[in-house]
Design an enzyme around this catalytic site. Structure first.
Site, PDB file in Angstrom:
ATOM      1  N   ASP A 127       0.811  -1.231   0.000  1.00  0.00           N
ATOM      2  CA  ASP A 127       0.000   0.000   0.000  1.00  0.00           C
ATOM      3  C   ASP A 127       0.844   1.280   0.000  1.00  0.00           C
ATOM      4  OD1 ASP A 127      -2.064  -1.817   0.256  1.00  0.00           O
ATOM      5  OD2 ASP A 127      -2.257  -1.547   2.421  1.00  0.00           O
ATOM      6  N   ARG A 265     -16.735  -3.411 -18.561  1.00  0.00           N
ATOM      7  CA  ARG A 265     -16.343  -4.666 -17.890  1.00  0.00           C
ATOM      8  C   ARG A 265     -15.443  -4.343 -16.696  1.00  0.00           C
ATOM      9  NH1 ARG A 265     -19.714  -6.556 -20.764  1.00  0.00           N
ATOM     10  NH2 ARG A 265     -19.515  -8.309 -22.208  1.00  0.00           N
TER      11      ARG A 265
HETATM   12  O1  F6P Z   1      -2.399  -4.085   3.334  1.00  0.00           O
HETATM   13  C1  F6P Z   1      -2.195  -4.901   2.223  1.00  0.00           C
HETATM   14  C2  F6P Z   1      -3.488  -5.347   1.615  1.00  0.00           C
HETATM   15  O2  F6P Z   1      -3.210  -6.122   0.478  1.00  0.00           O
HETATM   16  C3  F6P Z   1      -4.464  -4.218   1.272  1.00  0.00           C
HETATM   17  O3  F6P Z   1      -4.127  -3.569   0.074  1.00  0.00           O
HETATM   18  C4  F6P Z   1      -5.767  -4.976   1.229  1.00  0.00           C
HETATM   19  O4  F6P Z   1      -6.865  -4.135   1.521  1.00  0.00           O
HETATM   20  C5  F6P Z   1      -5.608  -5.981   2.326  1.00  0.00           C
HETATM   21  O5  F6P Z   1      -4.218  -6.156   2.525  1.00  0.00           O
HETATM   22  C6  F6P Z   1      -6.240  -7.319   1.999  1.00  0.00           C
HETATM   23  O6  F6P Z   1      -6.132  -8.114   3.119  1.00  0.00           O
HETATM   24  P1  F6P Z   1      -6.391  -9.682   3.142  1.00  0.00           P
HETATM   25  O7  F6P Z   1      -5.166 -10.353   2.602  1.00  0.00           O
HETATM   26  O8  F6P Z   1      -6.596  -9.988   4.580  1.00  0.00           O
HETATM   27  O9  F6P Z   1      -7.570  -9.961   2.267  1.00  0.00           O
END
Ligand code: F6P
Length: 341
Positions: A127, A265
């Site tokens: 992120d 889409r």
């Molecule tokens: O913080 C990293 C991340 O990939 C975010 O971008 C995303 O919202 C979240 O983790 C997804 O988490 P999980 O792997 O628990 O679905």
């Protein structure tokens, strides 16, 4: 010196490269390395794995984390913090290198602050939303995966005269969307930091089509606030709203299609952005972070995190690193906006 290594939160490419680099430096300085399994859960429950020269070799190109990860928050587990402190002491560890994002490092910062826990941090997350460092490792790989996807969607969008909506990750920061959208030439980029007005997007796409461009790419970050969209309220152990079921991509596609009549889409990139081998840039960044974290741990400079400032790897306090989220500033969004419509 016995140094524990822990990876917490969502995995990301480059974690193993940090383990390799930190492990190498500790070992060449005569120390011992122990893997703590599954993030903070491993310190609550006493889950360890010895890491020797064999275990830490061949890791540079390997995605994921060889020591596992969870989103366990010891401050939310009954007696969790006491268990972490006891387990650490019983395992005769002298230092911990915690590799994680805002949540994992937030726990590290509190343990250091409240219990003088001997911990140093490494900034990990696709992120890129951690303060006090220019970039986190993992971000470059995620951007590269998303950009490749946008490039591929371009050719099929053009063939079919379609609008393609690409949903990317990023939680409450739009960095992946902005970077991959700029790199992939997106015609609209929607992020949590900016308000969304459907009519404006529809108008921009109509103008584009009127110019003879019969296809468009919209990149949307999963945490984008949409008019009328209510979050379910489902929270994780760190109090974050779960974003995976918000369906922002689908919602936007519906709204744009109904306003413009253009066939639309949706592609949700999801965990593909987090899997697989790190880019060379992430391997190098992870390696530099790993070396720095090991040096901080060996020197007893706890409460710090390895950070990138310009082209230098420096130490910053965990407090500073976790004080606030680094979100996309308007001037960055303006770069993307210059190419909308
Ligand atoms: O913080 C990293 C991340 O990939 C975010 O971008 C995303 O919202 C979240 O983790 C997804 O988490 P999980 O792997 O628990 O679905």
């Amino acid at each position: 010196m016995r140094v524990g290594l822990l990876t917490g939160g969502g995995d990301c490419p480059g974690l193993n490269a940090v383990i390799r680099a930190a492990g190498r430096r500790v070992m060449t300085r005569g120390g011992e390395v122990v893997g703590v399994r599954d993030g903070w859960k491993g310190l609550v429950e006493g889950l360890f794995e010895p890491l020797g020269p064999r275990e830490i070799s061949g890791l540079l190109p390997r995605g994921g984390t060889i020591i596992g990860t969870t989103r366990t928050n010891p401050f939310k587990v009954d007696g969790g913090v006491e268990k972490v402190l006891d387990t650490f002491r019983n395992a005769e560890l002298d230092a911990l290198i915690a590799i994680g994002g805002e949540d994992t490092l937030g726990v590290a910062a509190r343990l250091y602050e409240e219990h003088q826990f001997p911990v140093v941090g490494v900034p990990k997350t696709i992120d890129n939303d951690l303060s006090a460092t220019d970039y986190t490792f993992g971000f470059d790989t995620a951007v590269s995966v998303a950009t490749e996807a946008i490039d591929r969607l371009h050719t099929t969008a053009e063939s079919h005269n379609r609008v393609m909506v690409v949903e990317v990750m990023g939680r409450h920061a739009g960095w992946i969307a902005v970077y991959s959208g700029i790199a992939g030439g997106a015609d609209a980029i929607l992020i949590p930091e900016q308000p969304v007005v459907y009519d404006e997007i529809a108008e921009a796409l109509r103008k584009r089509h009127a110019r003879g461009k019969n296809f468009s790419i919209i990149v949307v970050s999963e945490g984008t606030e949409l008019p009328g969209l209510e979050d379910s309220g489902e929270l994780d152990a760190f109090g974050h709203v779960t974003l995976s079921h918000r369906n922002v991509g689908e919602t936007i596609a519906r709204e744009i299609e109904s306003r413009t009549g253009f066939e639309t889409r949706v592609t949700v990139l999801g965990h593909v952005q987090r899997g697989g081998t790190p880019t060379p840039r992430d391997r190098v960044l992870a390696t530099r972070y790993g070396l720095k974290a090991a040096e901080l741990a060996l020197a007893g400079e706890f409460g710090n995190m390895a950070a990138l400032r310009g082209d230098d790897i420096v130490a910053v306090s965990l407090d500073e690193a976790t004080a606030e989220l680094k979100t996309v500033p308007p001037e960055w969004y303006a770069v993307a906006q210059a190419f909308f419509g």
